[in-house]
Design an enzyme around this catalytic site. Structure first.
Site, PDB file in Angstrom:
ATOM      1  CG  ASP A 175      -2.014   0.995   1.213  1.00 51.85           C
ATOM      2  OD1 ASP A 175      -1.957   1.942   0.399  1.00 51.85           O
ATOM      3  OD2 ASP A 175      -2.944   0.865   2.030  1.00 51.85           O
ATOM      4  CG  ASP A 234      -4.134   5.495  -0.169  1.00 54.67           C
ATOM      5  OD1 ASP A 234      -3.461   4.453  -0.267  1.00 54.67           O
ATOM      6  OD2 ASP A 234      -4.836   5.767   0.833  1.00 54.67           O
ATOM      7  CG  HIS A 245      -9.077   7.150   3.199  1.00 55.90           C
ATOM      8  ND1 HIS A 245      -8.150   7.950   2.607  1.00 55.90           N
ATOM      9  CD2 HIS A 245      -8.606   5.883   3.054  1.00 55.90           C
ATOM     10  CE1 HIS A 245      -7.155   7.217   2.142  1.00 55.90           C
ATOM     11  NE2 HIS A 245      -7.398   5.945   2.379  1.00 55.90           N
ATOM     12  CG  HIS A 298      -7.338   8.582   6.590  1.00 56.02           C
ATOM     13  ND1 HIS A 298      -6.035   8.279   6.890  1.00 56.02           N
ATOM     14  CD2 HIS A 298      -7.814   7.507   5.934  1.00 56.02           C
ATOM     15  CE1 HIS A 298      -5.745   7.067   6.431  1.00 56.02           C
ATOM     16  NE2 HIS A 298      -6.807   6.577   5.846  1.00 56.02           N
ATOM     17  CD  GLU A 316      -7.820   1.779   2.187  1.00 49.56           C
ATOM     18  OE1 GLU A 316      -6.838   1.033   2.256  1.00 49.56           O
ATOM     19  OE2 GLU A 316      -7.831   2.929   2.636  1.00 49.56           O
ATOM     20  CD  GLU A 376      -6.016   2.600  -0.781  1.00 47.36           C
ATOM     21  OE1 GLU A 376      -5.017   2.009  -0.350  1.00 47.36           O
ATOM     22  OE2 GLU A 376      -6.518   3.599  -0.232  1.00 47.36           O
TER      23      GLU A 376
HETATM   24 CO    CO Z   1      -5.994   4.374   1.657  1.00 48.66          CO
END
Ligand code: CO
Length: 287
Positions: free
Chosen positions: A82, A93, A154, A162, A187, A272
């Site tokens: 990640d 992300d 998020h 976030h 995700e 994700e």
């Molecule tokens: Co994330």
């Protein structure tokens, strides 16, 4: 312009993810993989938006290697890579799950991957988040697994990983909508367990809780990382960095993220992407 920076950060994130996934092999070191992926992001003109996370098996998230930890990937490991890139604070992300040298967990990995695809099909301006979440939950369950109920996608904002909204991996009944102008990450986490993670020990990832009246080492952290998470590794030029980090935690200047592991140590897979909602529809920045 903001959209261009999100798109460029997304492209670099995608490339870094693909490059990193190739490096995760039996015998490769966690430290080396994390460093090389982060170097790739920097060499491409972005910065890591947070430390490369390499979370294995029942660990769902928030582990990043420490310098000198002598940790190597083993055959059969299920590794969640990640990572994030940012340009001027605009973040991508993205995550992929890699099984090292075997394919025992392919169905679980596919469940998280196809749940993300199912989520993408629901995305349109103004869609209720619960519709997206329901698609994730149904896709994972139909394949015989459970989503992780207490991990969510998020919202994203400048220098804020976030921000605002959460996008759960199940329909929690809230009516919040995804509106044009929003940036967010989705995700899906899938597990063969019941689907809850709990905190474990620290995963070597920190964030500043205080951003004012800092001096010395901590002021330097703010200048470098602002309000984004950073790795202990990134401070290793400082001789006693581990002591400085733990004092920072003790005095409330820093937060040390715990690793998140499946409650009964069942297996976890994650996929994700990052998205921008526009008036015309959704853009997947990391695809
Ligand atoms: Co994330």
């Amino acid at each position: 312009m903001e959209i261009k920076k999100y798109l460029d950060a997304g492209k670099i994130g995608k490339e870094a993810r693909e490059m990193g996934a190739e490096l995760i092999k039996e015998g490769a070191s966690y430290y080396d993989v994390a460093n090389r992926v982060e170097k790739y992001i920097i060499d491409s003109g972005a910065f890591p938006a947070f430390p490369v996370n390499l979370s294995t098996n029942h660990i769902a998230a928030h582990y990043s290697p420490l310098k000198g930890d002598n940790l190597y990937f083993k055959r059969g490991d299920v590794v969640k890579l990640d990572l994030g890139a940012h340009i001027d604070g605009y973040i991508s992300d993205t995550a992929v799950t890699v099984e090292v040298g075997s394919n025992h967990w392919e169905e679980l990995i596919e469940a998280s991957r196809s749940a993300l695809k199912a989520a993408i099909k629901t995305l349109r301006p103004g869609v209720e988040i619960r519709e997206v979440s329901r698609a994730i939950e149904e896709e994972i369950k139909i394949r015989g697994f459970n989503p992780i109920y207490n991990l969510t996608g998020h919202g994203l904002a400048r220098y804020d990983l976030h921000h605002g909204i959460s996008i759960p991996n199940y329909d929690d009944g809230t009516h919040t909508r995804l509106l044009p102008g929003m940036a967010f990450a989705i995700e899906p986490f899938a597990t063969n367990g019941k689907g809850h993670v709990k905190n474990g020990k620290g995963g070597n990832i920190y964030i500043l809780l205080k951003t004012q009246n800092l001096d010395g080492f901590y002021r330097e952290l703010f200048e470098k990382f602002k309000t984004l998470p950073f790795a202990a590794r990134w401070c290793s030029h400082e001789e006693n960095y581990l002591e400085l980090l733990s004092s920072g935690v003790k005095y409330g200047i820093l937060y040390h993220f715990p690793v998140l592991h499946e409650r009964k140590k069942y297996m976890v897979a994650q996929t994700e992407h990052t998205f921008l909602m526009t008036d015309e529809g959704v853009i997947v920045t990391t695809e």
